[in-house]
Design a protein around this motif. Structure first.
Motif, PDB file in Angstrom:
ATOM      1  N   GLY A  77      51.170  38.525  46.910  1.00 58.17           N
ATOM      2  CA  GLY A  77      51.989  38.962  47.793  1.00 58.17           C
ATOM      3  C   GLY A  77      51.227  40.231  48.481  1.00 58.17           C
ATOM      4  N   ASP A  78      52.077  41.140  49.278  1.00 60.98           N
ATOM      5  CA  ASP A  78      51.567  42.126  50.045  1.00 60.98           C
ATOM      6  C   ASP A  78      50.958  43.326  49.642  1.00 60.98           C
ATOM      7  N   GLU A  79      51.656  43.513  48.246  1.00 55.38           N
ATOM      8  CA  GLU A  79      51.306  44.718  47.557  1.00 55.38           C
ATOM      9  C   GLU A  79      49.860  44.934  47.193  1.00 55.38           C
ATOM     10  N   TYR A  80      49.162  43.791  46.929  1.00 60.51           N
ATOM     11  CA  TYR A  80      48.019  43.559  46.240  1.00 60.51           C
ATOM     12  C   TYR A  80      46.887  43.047  47.419  1.00 60.51           C
ATOM     13  N   ARG A  81      45.418  43.514  47.156  1.00 59.97           N
ATOM     14  CA  ARG A  81      44.502  42.827  47.746  1.00 59.97           C
ATOM     15  C   ARG A  81      43.392  42.546  46.881  1.00 59.97           C
ATOM     16  N   ARG A  82      42.835  41.354  47.182  1.00 59.63           N
ATOM     17  CA  ARG A  82      41.730  40.830  46.148  1.00 59.63           C
ATOM     18  C   ARG A  82      40.512  41.433  46.342  1.00 59.63           C
ATOM     19  N   GLU A  83      39.856  41.833  45.456  1.00 60.89           N
ATOM     20  CA  GLU A  83      38.545  42.555  45.453  1.00 60.89           C
ATOM     21  C   GLU A  83      37.516  41.982  43.998  1.00 60.89           C
ATOM     22  N   GLN A  84      36.351  42.141  44.615  1.00 61.78           N
ATOM     23  CA  GLN A  84      35.193  41.572  43.421  1.00 61.78           C
ATOM     24  C   GLN A  84      34.859  42.674  42.883  1.00 61.78           C
ATOM     25  N   VAL A  85      35.015  42.608  41.370  1.00 60.01           N
ATOM     26  CA  VAL A  85      34.656  43.791  40.543  1.00 60.01           C
ATOM     27  C   VAL A  85      33.678  43.167  39.385  1.00 60.01           C
ATOM     28  N   PRO A  86      32.822  43.992  38.772  1.00 54.59           N
ATOM     29  CA  PRO A  86      32.157  43.698  37.519  1.00 54.59           C
ATOM     30  C   PRO A  86      33.201  43.951  36.462  1.00 54.59           C
TER      31      PRO A  86
END
Length: 141
Positions: A77-86
């Motif tokens: 949903g709107d409260e989260y954003r997808r990020e790439q992480v190690p």
């Protein structure tokens, strides 16, 4: 193209993740350095934010099919954003993965302390599943 997904809350439960992703997935324990996991006020699930000196233990799901990502995006949903992480695996290897980070504009919704996965399993999972029934149909038309 497939990619890995680091989870740190309700999706650490392989049965919930399989429903949301639309397929069972291989998984392994992993740790994400530089982040903190906190309870979301009034909810059974956590949010995670960048914070130096902290670390989050979670589950790394391997090789998600492309079809899983729109379902996961809708679920988070709107409260989260997808990020790439190690993320670091138990054997010390580092793998790149996508994860869902709580957006800064919602930070006031995060409670104090560390979100407790064992407590979620004991007291929150059934309530979570009852509230979010239907997440296994995400992305279907």
């Amino acid at each position: 193209m497939s990619a890995h997904c680091f989870t740190y809350g309700s999706l650490m439960c392989d049965d919930i993740m399989a429903k949301v992703a639309g397929t069972p997935l291989a998984a392994t324990p992993a740790r994400l350095d530089g982040y903190r996991r906190s309870p979301v006020i009034g909810e059974a699930y956590p949010g995670m934010v960048s914070m130096g000196g902290e670390a989050v233990e979670g589950v790394l799901y391997l090789d998600l099919p492309e079809s899983a990502w729109p379902r996961l995006d809708a679920f988070e949903g709107d409260e989260y954003r997808r990020e790439q992480v190690p993320v670091r695996l138990a054997d010390g290897r580092v793998e790149m993965a996508w994860t869902y980070v709580f957006k800064p504009e919602y930070a006031a919704r995060l409670g104090a302390g560390e979100w407790d996965f064992e407590r979620f399993l004991a007291t929150g999972k059934a309530r979570f599943e009852a509230l979010y029934m239907g997440f296994d149909t995400l992305g279907r038309t």
